[in-house]
Design an enzyme around this catalytic site. Structure first.
Site, PDB file in Angstrom:
ATOM      1  N   HIS A  72       0.855  -1.200   0.000  1.00  8.26           N
ATOM      2  CA  HIS A  72       0.000   0.000   0.000  1.00  8.26           C
ATOM      3  C   HIS A  72       0.883   1.240   0.000  1.00  8.26           C
ATOM      4  CE1 HIS A  72      -4.053  -1.706   1.628  1.00  8.26           C
ATOM      5  NE2 HIS A  72      -3.502  -2.516   0.717  1.00  8.26           N
ATOM      6  N   TYR A 200      -9.311   5.424   7.455  1.00 14.08           N
ATOM      7  CA  TYR A 200      -9.504   5.818   8.863  1.00 14.08           C
ATOM      8  C   TYR A 200     -10.514   6.960   8.831  1.00 14.08           C
ATOM      9  CZ  TYR A 200      -5.150   3.319  10.060  1.00 14.08           C
ATOM     10  OH  TYR A 200      -4.178   2.365  10.244  1.00 14.08           O
ATOM     11  N   PRO A 292      -4.506   0.749  18.786  1.00 10.30           N
ATOM     12  CA  PRO A 292      -4.266   0.175  17.443  1.00 10.30           C
ATOM     13  C   PRO A 292      -4.409   1.190  16.303  1.00 10.30           C
ATOM     14  CG  PRO A 292      -6.404  -0.473  18.271  1.00 10.30           C
ATOM     15  CD  PRO A 292      -5.728   0.247  19.383  1.00 10.30           C
ATOM     16  N   LYS A 296       0.817   0.310  15.223  1.00 11.26           N
ATOM     17  CA  LYS A 296       2.221   0.332  15.649  1.00 11.26           C
ATOM     18  C   LYS A 296       2.600  -0.816  16.592  1.00 11.26           C
ATOM     19  CE  LYS A 296       3.333   3.750  13.187  1.00 11.26           C
ATOM     20  NZ  LYS A 296       4.048   3.367  11.951  1.00 11.26           N
ATOM     21  N   TYR A 384       3.627   6.962   9.713  1.00 13.61           N
ATOM     22  CA  TYR A 384       2.775   5.798   9.423  1.00 13.61           C
ATOM     23  C   TYR A 384       3.585   4.666   8.787  1.00 13.61           C
ATOM     24  CZ  TYR A 384      -1.438   3.174   8.264  1.00 13.61           C
ATOM     25  OH  TYR A 384      -2.398   2.185   8.204  1.00 13.61           O
TER      26      TYR A 384
HETATM   27  C1  PHB Z   1      -6.315  -4.327  10.944  1.00 15.91           C
HETATM   28  O1  PHB Z   1      -6.296  -4.604   9.719  1.00 15.91           O
HETATM   29  O2  PHB Z   1      -6.739  -5.119  11.807  1.00 15.91           O
HETATM   30  C2  PHB Z   1      -5.834  -2.960  11.380  1.00 15.91           C
HETATM   31  C3  PHB Z   1      -5.261  -2.129  10.435  1.00 15.91           C
HETATM   32  C4  PHB Z   1      -4.804  -0.876  10.821  1.00 15.91           C
HETATM   33  C5  PHB Z   1      -4.933  -0.481  12.146  1.00 15.91           C
HETATM   34  C6  PHB Z   1      -5.508  -1.324  13.099  1.00 15.91           C
HETATM   35  C7  PHB Z   1      -5.968  -2.571  12.716  1.00 15.91           C
HETATM   36  O3  PHB Z   1      -4.498   0.764  12.524  1.00 15.91           O
END
Ligand code: PHB
Ligand code: APR
Length: 389
Positions: A72, A200, A292, A296, A384
């Site tokens: 990505h 997000y 989460p 990280k 990120y």
């Molecule tokens: C996930 O795919 O479970 C996931 C991805 C990004 C995050 C948290 C969880 O920031």
């Protein structure tokens, strides 16, 4: 039993350290409280920083990741009805790779098995002794029988609820913690992801995250009350709440389906200092936890392992203790930056109880600045995709 490095915990930290040490001919034994199936049954985030990918490649277990991982080069952020994309390669020449943590753990287990790794599952009553001497040892029970590992070093990779952190005396430990007044309700569904990159989303009704495991397996999260129980959330209610938190253009494209996994995770920031005590060294969740939001957790565990692996290698193979003597301060310097980014993104993207109208406007202004400012997007991208080791 005798080994050079006794490793407590067969999660990503312990397995990766064991595999990396093996590439330099350094012997280790891994002690794991659960069964291998239990460890593999954990559903965890799978956004790998390029440093983590490089480390897995160095450990000789990145073949499947290279074949199946999704590279990505950007991420989408949404604020209410609008969304924008941050393109990583405009700012830094490193992408992220989406590949489930379960798969990382599976690949590490396979690599340890292929190279004759010594892993002992379903152990009990693990205890670390004489960590402040040059002859530490670990006692444990297996099938009810007491046993012992004499070693030169102990790596505490046993997560937040393990014994390693608590082996460091309370009057030596400094703990820093922040709990968040909400949780994440996560759903896994055998549906095509709503978008080919992560989204997000922040909205007046709460946070949402659209992620994936592969082209026919999606992972979604919504912000929920800390007192909620997953079993109280019907699938329909989840999908309705998710769509409410997403921009209409994305909500309209969402393909829903039955949940095959549904769980709620609390959000916490936590760091313990120091990350070493005598010949005991902490890695990963044993030393720190992040919410989460910034993905990280695994990646910060990986950077700890990178530092500890190189420090142990210097000491054991070259007699140079410099890196090992400074492991804690070296690891913590990066840990705290990961904690900051995870806290910042969590604070930015979620609805907080009793948030004032002014606070709401600050959140909107911060997202508007991130949408419209190249320097702000560069700072986001660098954090990120992963700060350098
Ligand atoms: C996930 O795919 O479970 C996931 C991805 C990004 C995050 C948290 C969880 O920031
Ligand atoms: N004895 C032996 N093993 C133990 C003990 C103990 N007393 N206590 C815990 N363990 C095991 C757990 O069963 C688990 O398998 O240690 C392992 C720790 O693994 P994780 O909790 O996954 O921590 P870590 O390896 O540091 O990986 C961090 O995993 O938890 C996620 O979000 C986290 O992505 C991050 C990554």
């Amino acid at each position: 039993m005798k080994t050079t490095v006794a490793i407590i915990g067969a999660g990503p930290s312990g397995l990766l350290l064991s595999q990396l040490l093996a590439t330099r001919g350094i012997d280790s034994i891994v002690l794991e409280r659960q069964s291998k199936a239990h460890v593999l049954g954990r559903i965890r985030a799978g956004v790998l920083e390029s440093g983590t990918v490089d480390l897995l490649r160095q450990a000789g277990c990145a073949d499947r990741l290279t074949r199946e991982g999704q590279v990505h080069d950007g991420v989408v952020l949404a604020d209410g009805d609008t969304q924008f994309r941050i393109n990583f390669s405009d700012h830094i020449d490193r992408p992220v790779v989406v590949y489930g943590q379960t798969e990382v753990t599976r690949d590490l287990f396979d690599a340890r098995a292929a190279s004759g790794g010594h892993l002992i599952f379903e152990v009990g009553n693990v205890a670390i002794h004489d960590a402040k001497t040059d002859a530490p040892y670990v006692t444990f029970e297996k099938d009810g029988k007491p046993d012992r590992i004499d070693c030169a070093y102990v790596a505490g990779c046993d997560g937040f609820h393990g014994v390693s952190r608590k082996t460091i005396p309370a009057d030596i430990r400094r703990e820093y913690e922040k709990t968040y007044p909400f949780g994440w309700l996560g759903v896994l569904s055998e549906t095509p992801p709503v978008h080919d990159e992560l989204i997000y989303a922040s909205s007046d009704t709460g946070f949402a995250l659209c992620s994936m495991r592969h082209a026919t397996l999606s992972r979604y999260y919504i912000q929920c009350d800390i007192n909620d129980r997953a079993e109280d959330w019907a699938d329909d209610a989840f999908w309705t709440a998710l769509k409410q938190n997403l921009p209409p253009e994305t909500a309209a494209k969402l393909i829903t389906g039955p949940s095959i996994e549904k769980s709620i995770a609390p959000l916490r920031s936590f760091v313990t200092e120091p990350m070493q005590w005598g010949r005991l060294f902490l890695c990963g969740d044993a030393a720190h936890i992040v919410p989460p939001t910034g993905a990280k957790g695994l990646n910060t565990a990986a950077s700890d392992v990178h530092y500890l692996f190189h420090a142990l290698q210097d000491q054991i193979l070259n007699g140079d203790s410099q890196a090992l003597d400074h492991y804690s301060e070296t690891a913590l310097a990066r840990v705290w930056k990961a904690e900051r980014f995870s806290w910042w993104l969590t604070s930015l993207m979620h609805q907080f109880p009793q948030q004032s109208a002014f606070d709401q406007r600050m959140r909107r202004a911060e997202l508007d600045f991130l949408r419209s400012n190249t320097a702000a997007q560069s700072v986001f991208a660098q954090n990120y995709v992963g700060l350098p080791y």
